[in-house]
Design an enzyme around this catalytic site. Sequence first.
Site, PDB file in Angstrom:
ATOM      1  N   CYS A  86       0.859  -1.175   0.000  1.00 28.86           N
ATOM      2  CA  CYS A  86       0.000   0.000   0.000  1.00 28.86           C
ATOM      3  C   CYS A  86       0.894   1.224   0.000  1.00 28.86           C
ATOM      4  O   CYS A  86       2.011   1.172  -0.499  1.00 28.86           O
ATOM      5  CB  CYS A  86      -0.939  -0.013   1.208  1.00 28.86           C
ATOM      6  N   HIS A 113      43.745  18.769  -2.987  1.00 29.54           N
ATOM      7  CA  HIS A 113      45.139  18.401  -2.720  1.00 29.54           C
ATOM      8  C   HIS A 113      45.736  17.829  -3.998  1.00 29.54           C
ATOM      9  O   HIS A 113      45.281  16.807  -4.506  1.00 29.54           O
ATOM     10  CB  HIS A 113      45.184  17.364  -1.590  1.00 29.54           C
TER      11      HIS A 113
END
Length: 704
Positions: free
Chosen positions: A31, A626
């Site tokens: 449902c 980096h």
Amino acid sequence: MSTPAQGTGALAEDILRGVGGPENIESLTHCATRLRFQLHDGAKVDQAALDALGGVMGTVPQSGDRFQIVIGGAVARVYSEIMNLPSMTAGGTARPKSDADVKAEMRAKSRGKFAFVDNFFEYLSDSFRPLMGVLLGSSLIIAIASVLDALGVVDFRAADKSATWVFVDAMWRSVLYFLPIFVAYNAAKKLKIDPWVGAAVMAAVMTPNFTGMLNKDSGIPGITCTTNATLGTQECVAHVFGLPMQLNDYGGQVFVPLLMVALLALVYKGLQRVFPESVHMVFVPFFSMLIMIPVTAFLIGPMGVWAGNGLGEGLSWMNNNAPIVFAIMIPLIYPFLVPLGLHWPLNALMLQNISVLGYDFIQGPMGAWNFACFGATAGVLLLSVRHREKEMRQTATGALAAGLFGGISEPSLYGIHLRFKRIYPRMLVGCLVGGVLVGVLGGVDTKAFAFTSLLTIPVFSPAATYVIAITAAFFTSMALVYFSDFRTPEERAAFNAQRDASEATTRGEAAEAAEAVPADERELVAVGATAAASAGSATVKAAPAGTTATATGVGLELAAPVAGRVVGLDEVGDPVFASRALGEGVGIEPADGHVVAPVDGELVTVVGTGHAFGIRTADGIEVLVHVGIDTVQMNGAGFDVRVESGRQVAAGDLLVEVDLDAVRAAGHPTVTLMTVTNTADLTSVVPHTGQDVAAGDPVVTVKR
């Protein structure tokens, strides 16, 4: 408390194991929020294991080997995942019945009043449940029209509306008027007979030929009409085959199709036993219609209307003569009906009232229950933020959104309220306050079947009374839950101690990982407050390396700082980044040395050697770029830095030009890393690896 949510594929397999495997499943439906299993042997279910699964809000065992698993808004996807598993290609296996099984069934029937009750409500639920989407759709259409009416754009109730607004009426009335046909189809399907026969029988008494007889001025002889003084409805009788037939407008009726299909199932299955299987397709529907259409028109239809009118009149009498009692009763019983699925009869009465009276008086008081429920959830959400309960915060946020905007209470009930016994008494006080206000202020009506959410407030009248009641219910429950907590003092102390210990462990592990970072790089950890904050990334919802999945909902896309091949942090060859001590993110094998900002923000850190940059966005997301591994040892050689710390940058602004050949000559990997250093403070950080990108293409999705 459930574990963090997992992928739907893994969840589907775990659920299948938890219910005893595919061989234990007879059928599976769903449902709006629940998976509904019909099992061969309910004793094989491992309920504890299912309750512990991430993505499972709760479980509900039922009699007759039925079992429900509450999933929430993702139920359709999980259902699809289960049904698409190779072991579920048959969609469930029929239960072989031995002599012992037959005897057990007979014994169950003799003592099975609880099974009978379950079967009755399952029949009601499965007849209405598939219609919830279109009922909600029609309620929102009328809500929009009501808002326009309130703003003076159109007189929605005028008798001389334009064709445009007559057409808008048809858009929402279509669902309510033809509801009996829809219910008949679903009910017949539930009882395992041809659903189109059920729909056809109901449609026969809704054709223009039939409804045309309701008008005594139609020119059809033998029709007499009277008026019902209580309901103000007209009742007509026609003589058909020499017998009196009470004529009714069956538009919007729900009791008639439910009664009709229950009898139709007996007739249909009886005819299947009478006729050879080779002629079932022709003669079973033919005789079913030939029998049931007259029976419905002469007997079941009037009986259903009488029953519905009787219930409606009884509740109407109570609402008129004891309005405060009625307004209090409705919100106080709903918290006990909804978890058991026993609220469907009241939903049917609401639809009956709208059909017969033109309005409904149940939904207004019911709104007090719904908003008390949502208020309790809001209280839990505030506490989860205060006490840093990440999982509960996420559960409560989703449940509150489903409630306030969808009017759906199951995520709150199964995800939170039924798990903590302190919530219900406090929520009931909110229900009581809201119900008292509805009753004292004169009641609330509506002309539409509406899910009680923020979006449907305009369909209730008087709107001011409704708003006052639901607001009081919401904030009463929220305040009581927040100030008295949903955990007992002992549970709170134990939880907070466990949380503090976990956070301390996390900080210790992160500190150890950070020790591996060279001193020149440690200052970068300050970009995200501390490296420790990111060590908790083990709990962050990140896609596995090699995928291109994106985070759900609206998130911030971090762009590639350099063109090249995107890889996961586990593949970059650096244990610090691979441990996520500096956060979740990606590595990029660069195609060139042109490194740009991946996001708009402030450059809070620019390392002197030019190989690393820290950026903080306006909403606090902290990003580290980096270039290369161990490139700090190059002391800036080969790095032409174009920015300085403290300035604002936009995505795509040049940060540094890097001589990649010089990096390689120095013996360092050129892979460029981009991580979100405050990953642990975010809902999700999802890397998109395994692709070739240009600088500026999205490679990480971040969600607050």
